[in-house]
Design an enzyme around this catalytic site. Sequence first.
Site, PDB file in Angstrom:
ATOM      1  N   SER A 217      28.413   1.046  68.738  1.00 24.63           N
ATOM      2  CA  SER A 217      29.325   0.030  68.203  1.00 24.63           C
ATOM      3  C   SER A 217      29.229  -1.334  68.879  1.00 24.63           C
ATOM      4  O   SER A 217      29.889  -2.280  68.452  1.00 24.63           O
ATOM      5  CB  SER A 217      30.772   0.528  68.285  1.00 24.63           C
ATOM      6  OG  SER A 217      31.024   1.463  67.263  1.00 24.63           O
TER       7      SER A 217
ATOM      8  N   LYS B 198      28.712  -4.437  66.830  1.00 26.04           N
ATOM      9  CA  LYS B 198      29.784  -5.250  66.244  1.00 26.04           C
ATOM     10  C   LYS B 198      29.963  -6.595  66.944  1.00 26.04           C
ATOM     11  O   LYS B 198      30.677  -7.458  66.431  1.00 26.04           O
ATOM     12  CB  LYS B 198      31.092  -4.468  66.250  1.00 26.04           C
ATOM     13  CG  LYS B 198      31.042  -3.195  65.394  1.00 26.04           C
ATOM     14  CD  LYS B 198      32.363  -2.450  65.406  1.00 26.04           C
ATOM     15  CE  LYS B 198      32.309  -1.213  64.519  1.00 26.04           C
ATOM     16  NZ  LYS B 198      31.985   0.013  65.251  1.00 26.04           N
TER      17      LYS B 198
ATOM     18  N   SER C  95      37.470  -0.889  66.910  1.00 25.83           N
ATOM     19  CA  SER C  95      36.066  -0.629  66.586  1.00 25.83           C
ATOM     20  C   SER C  95      35.905  -0.036  65.197  1.00 25.83           C
ATOM     21  O   SER C  95      35.083   0.861  64.975  1.00 25.83           O
ATOM     22  CB  SER C  95      35.433   0.301  67.631  1.00 25.83           C
ATOM     23  OG  SER C  95      34.031   0.289  67.522  1.00 25.83           O
TER      24      SER C  95
END
Length: 397
Positions: A74, A77, A134
């Site tokens: 993640s 991102k 997230s």
Amino acid sequence: MVRRLRPVLLLVLSMIMALPAAAAAEEKTKGAPASSQDGAVKLAPSARSAILMDADSGTIIFEKNSHDRLPPASITKIMTMLLVMEALDEGRIKLTDKVTTSEYAASMGGSQIFLEAGEEMTVEDLLKGVAIASGNDASVALAEKIAGTEQEFVRLMNEKAQQLGLKNTHFVNVNGLPAENHYTSAYDIAVMSRELLKHTEITKYTGLYQDYLRKDTDRPFWLVNTNKLVRFYAGADGLKTGYTSEAKFCLSATAKRDNFRVIAVVMGEPDTKTRNAEVAQMFDYAFAMYTNVPIYKEGDTIGTVRIAKGEVPRLELKARHPYSVLMKKGANMKDIRHELRLDEPVKAPVKAGQKIGKVIVYQGANVLAEFDVEAPENVGRANWWTLFKRTCAELFA
């Protein structure tokens, strides 16, 4: 017999006397970063890859396998949020804009804010969902809002990576779910993070420990930051965690004390406890050993640049973010100076963010750092009448 025992007794007595000193030495070094025989500090021992960077200058304080291509989970991102912040700055979207969730966005697994197909949420709430929780679904919803499809947004992500000079990054999706040929490196993540932090308002979201979505509805959703350092480490206010079984535990973190901000990235940590402890130790090392010398504060006037054949003849240049140089504590800080070197004349049209020069920082004759200077706004090409009037004014001035 006594003579034979005497050397043994002396050895035992010397060992007993040495115990307190050894204990004191152990206590003194407890919790301190280990050093190699050549004196180089050894941080993040459990990480597969790591880097510690000064956010203002981009100076690397420590690195370990920092250019290895690894799955980022993640932490992907960070680039997603960077493109969102750029779209906000350019006015292509607003925080108050409503975004309708597609079936595709709602179908994302993993970390999510449980968007339903057809549900409306503001850009700001979706950004919170990405930065704090997230949310994979929130990431796709924002991507579709900005670029129409996730695939087109991914193209923009890879294009931005090229613009930033990232050599070991390639994106396949916007959220970091496992995918073939989706990779980046600790160094590239630090560069992305540094670029994201130029949008100083991002830490308003990444630094929140908790918040709510759908607060005034019958299904409120409690957001708790996946990055626990924002609560437990003084000065920490971002940026992004990541985990998959392939990537293990990853984190790009930032902390600021006084005017000194650092970025720490670790990849491939064995668990969250180790990840957080090693990043905290990286921060401790940076704040203990280094400081920065401010050159410009955000918003300071840097100078002016002439725009050849522009709608306006000159542009005032202001610092979009802090400019400073990294120095070791106790180092000689005399004779530090800087100069503005512009690519004049800059020819219209000019795009906001276009590089038009540099600020170069010296100590004596040595260059300490160079910073790109960017155009603060768009400047179109002047029409012939405007140019004629300007020429006449200059002739009679």
